[in-house]
Design an enzyme around this catalytic site. Sequence first.
Site, PDB file in Angstrom:
ATOM      1  N   HIS A   1     -11.242  -4.603   8.679  1.00  0.00           N
ATOM      2  CA  HIS A   1     -12.008  -4.396   7.446  1.00  0.00           C
ATOM      3  C   HIS A   1     -13.253  -3.572   7.756  1.00  0.00           C
ATOM      4  O   HIS A   1     -14.309  -3.823   7.192  1.00  0.00           O
ATOM      5  CB  HIS A   1     -12.419  -5.719   6.812  1.00  0.00           C
ATOM      6  CG  HIS A   1     -11.285  -6.571   6.334  1.00  0.00           C
ATOM      7  ND1 HIS A   1     -10.405  -7.183   7.185  1.00  0.00           N
ATOM      8  CD2 HIS A   1     -10.876  -6.882   5.080  1.00  0.00           C
ATOM      9  CE1 HIS A   1      -9.509  -7.863   6.482  1.00  0.00           C
ATOM     10  NE2 HIS A   1      -9.761  -7.687   5.204  1.00  0.00           N
TER      11      HIS A   1
ATOM     12  N   GLU B   1       0.818  -1.220   0.000  1.00  0.00           N
ATOM     13  CA  GLU B   1       0.000   0.000   0.000  1.00  0.00           C
ATOM     14  C   GLU B   1       0.846   1.261   0.000  1.00  0.00           C
ATOM     15  O   GLU B   1       0.605   2.191  -0.752  1.00  0.00           O
ATOM     16  CB  GLU B   1      -0.957   0.006   1.199  1.00  0.00           C
ATOM     17  CG  GLU B   1      -2.275  -0.702   0.927  1.00  0.00           C
ATOM     18  CD  GLU B   1      -2.146  -2.215   0.846  1.00  0.00           C
ATOM     19  OE1 GLU B   1      -1.096  -2.749   1.285  1.00  0.00           O
ATOM     20  OE2 GLU B   1      -3.071  -2.869   0.340  1.00  0.00           O
TER      21      GLU B   1
END
Lengths: 403, 663
Positions: free
Chosen positions: B467, B398
Amino acid sequence: MPIHITLPRLGWSMEEGIFLEWLKKSGDYVKDGEPLFTLESDKAAQEVESTDSGILHIPSYGAAPGAKVKVGAVLGYLLASGELPPDEQTSSPPLPSSPAPVPHHLPLGEGAAADTGSLKHKLQSDTPASPRARRAAKATGVDLAALQPTGKGGRIRECDVLAASLELGGTGMKWRTTPTSPLRRTIAERMEHSKRNTVPVTITTRCDATGMVSLRTQLKAAAEFRVPSFIDIITKLAAGALKSHPHLSGRWADGAIQLPEAIHIGVAVDTELGLMVPVLRDVAGLALSQVSQKSQELFERARRGGLKATEMRDACFTITNLGGLGVEAFTPVINYPETAILGVGAIVREAVSLEDGTLVSRQQLTLSLTFDHRAIDGAPAARFLQTLRQRLEHPLVWLLNER
Amino acid sequence: MKSKPQPLNELELYRKMLVIRIVEERLAKSHQRGLIHGACHTYVGQEAIATGVCAHLRSEDAIFSTHRGHGHALAKGLEPGSLIAELYGRETGCSRGRGGSMHLFAPEIGMLGTSGIVGPCILQAAGAGYSFKLMKTDNVGVAFFGDGAANNGAFHEGLNMASIWNLPVLFVCENNQFATEVPFASVAGNPSVAARGAAYGMHSVELDGNDVLAVEAAAREAVQRARSGGGPTLLECKTYRTRPHAEGMGDFTYRTKDDVEQWKTRCPIKRLREHLLTGKKATAAQLESIEQEVHDLTEVAHLFAENSPYPSAESATSHVYAATSLVAARDVPAPTASERELSFMKATLEALSEEMARNPKIFVLGEGIGARGGNFATTNGLFALYGPERLRDTPICERGFVGLAGGAAMSGTRPVVDFMFADFVLDAAGEIINQIAKIQYMSSGRLEMPVLLRGCIGIGHAAATHHSGSYYAMYANFPGLRVVVPSSPRDAKGLLKTALTCGDPVLFLEHRELMATKGPVPEGEYYIDFGQAAVVRQGSDVTVVALALMVHKTLAASELLEVDGISVELIDPRTVAPLDIETILKSVKKTGRLLIVDEAFGPFGIGAEIAAQLADIGFDELDAPIRRLNGKASPTPYSPTLEAAVVPSIDLIAQTIRDLYAE
């Protein structure tokens, strides 16, 4: 020019340092890069190198070992051979590089004295009240102290003030908002848009609808198919009238009139969701039975909310009908960017005087035409209405020949 | 045609190195004199590297550098006056006084910036390489960095991406043997930086960084390779800085004076001077005349800087956002009863698809967004239309690909980063907050950063804590970022289209529980401006502000309350930054009561911000205290009973509104 030796900044936040000692004597020749003096910052003591060359001159007012010195203050000078040091009498003593701090707080006194006004205000409003209630009390003249609070913990709310104000004969009306649908807001927007962007004039005329009524009666008797409604008949006949008065079907844009290729007519339908205007395409090219069939299909879907966006576009003229609700004449709002809209009123039975003076009973209908005076003048608009009236009064003549 | 680099001119190399040296010495002196307000890291001793590499670059090529970047800027062509003025904090500085020593920007000459953070320049150079390849130019991106950066994740992620995508990039490691003041040998498991390049399948060369001719030759080959599609190169240039890490810092706690003196004898400028004289390539008189000329021009540059004005205080916050940040978006077509029903996801796909068709500079980065079409079908069908360069599957790095996106935006393309879950991209927070959000400002608005960062947020379906975060309040805290949180398919499409045409970096956060929901979407293209709240439901008793899923829950609660005779006005800000407080104020003027319902944590959240802003401008409108209803301040639990307990329910929202109504 003498080169100034100043106290360097050793770290980002360093504002001052402790000057420890010179590593050279006054009069020594100092070379670029040679250690010149030692300095203690908040981190550690370290040697400071000269960034220039010259003969060192340490003035009498120079920093004493162990002295706290501001960053940027002059410690001494590097002189060229034979150059004189700056005159110690007239040269300014070492200056701090940053200006003296300005005090953040002004002395009390004036400010404290000026505060007594608000103290009085505080005493008056001891009762807990919301800011909104206080504002309402001020506006209505209601005394907060005399109120019975209804809020939590005895807090006075706006409604308490307004109730008291009502008792005193004041106005304390609070309006209640009801949610509206996006369609309602769209209609509102379009109506405003029309009002802002057109110059509407409404004219009315009476016409004899007896012929239309009897036509429908005859068709009903046959009853093999759906009988066209009055609006179907008027829509079909209006298409022919628009062909002979094309400016009524145009659009005013940038100082010119745009004329349509085919006569598409919008018909306003009242539905539970709100006003919808499905569009009958190329009405001039359809037989009355086809107009009737199409309109039935569109109206039904409009009532179910199932019209496609394309089925509500491209009209060049709109017909709206309040006759079913007993309204005779009204001032419809132009469906912008069209130029005109026809309002159809109720058909009422009336006594009509013939030319020879005999009274007969006839079916009478009022037509209301709103047009945009920017695009068309009163007389031509009236001529259109006249044509339309003649057609409505003798429907068969026109319907026979027109497809 | 593009300008061609000059053929090798050793006298010009000599002159260039000398400019760097003399300007740095001038800056060191000015630092002592207090003319420089912040830090000053000089490049003394390392001049051969910037000079040798930049000898092969054109102004269209992009370089990215570090806190020790004066030399790179000068070698790329920055006027000394512009550099010195920046360090003096003046209006005429290359960053208009917004950057200082460590944040130099001159996009006009391909100097795309220096950074006070170690590592990002590597990713940004890879991003420039990506842009150049996508736009089919033969320009190259160059990263200059120290040995310290070779131990940083950005190095490994950046080299890997450059290698797998064969990007036209030079990675120039200036190994000066100290990472700030930590000896590299003591913190490197493998002390050869060049050897690490091989690990990523990259051409790598180790060379004497104090020999400008060696650097020049190696860079010539590497630049040639990059321009001709041969991919990236890693150059490890061994060197030494002979001044302290930063001016004013003590130098002999971690190295000795003897070491420094020893390295001074290997001074790259002296070496080239001897080479020129012994090879009879120049006379002493010629070199002296160059030296005099450089001294003179440096003095002129210093005087220029010292006499330049300071920037006006009123301009302190200009350029936080791009000049084109708020595009003149077209009106949304009026709603009709016949709008199509589309899912939230399909609506955003339509927006992305329309904008990608219009703008060939848009490309998407993410994990599984290529042929697979995205974890949430966010790019479904686009790979077949645009291929791998515009729909790029990334490694799971990322920080790496967000940093690369920043460099791509700086060099003229418009990256879309599809990070699936907002939780994942926290690994890239430094790139977003320190680089992407700040570069428009630091470059005084001369660079725009149109990076779209999208992914899902929100609690539901036992996704648990990695999440399910929301994070919008955190991003909204940083100037420079736009933060969008849509609640309906219709808003999602219009806002995503604005995000794809806006000059600013945008965080586009989609609640996962809404992605499959359907709603009416107008036919055709439309844009919704940022900073315009929607009045979702009209009412007169209580104003409720909610985002994303909470809009839907509050709407359901409002219907329950209508039966009790409580009329709720519901406002969806749609964008957290900018925040439309005016629409909220207008509603509170009517109702006198304000509740903010927010799934995210309460402390320092959007509710606190709205409450404070509203109290500032609408205190007298309030008939009751402002209330907040938030998700519980805990990591999101897994078990359904626990999960339900941390999210505001419809019943709890209704009860909270009832309570506020009774206040």
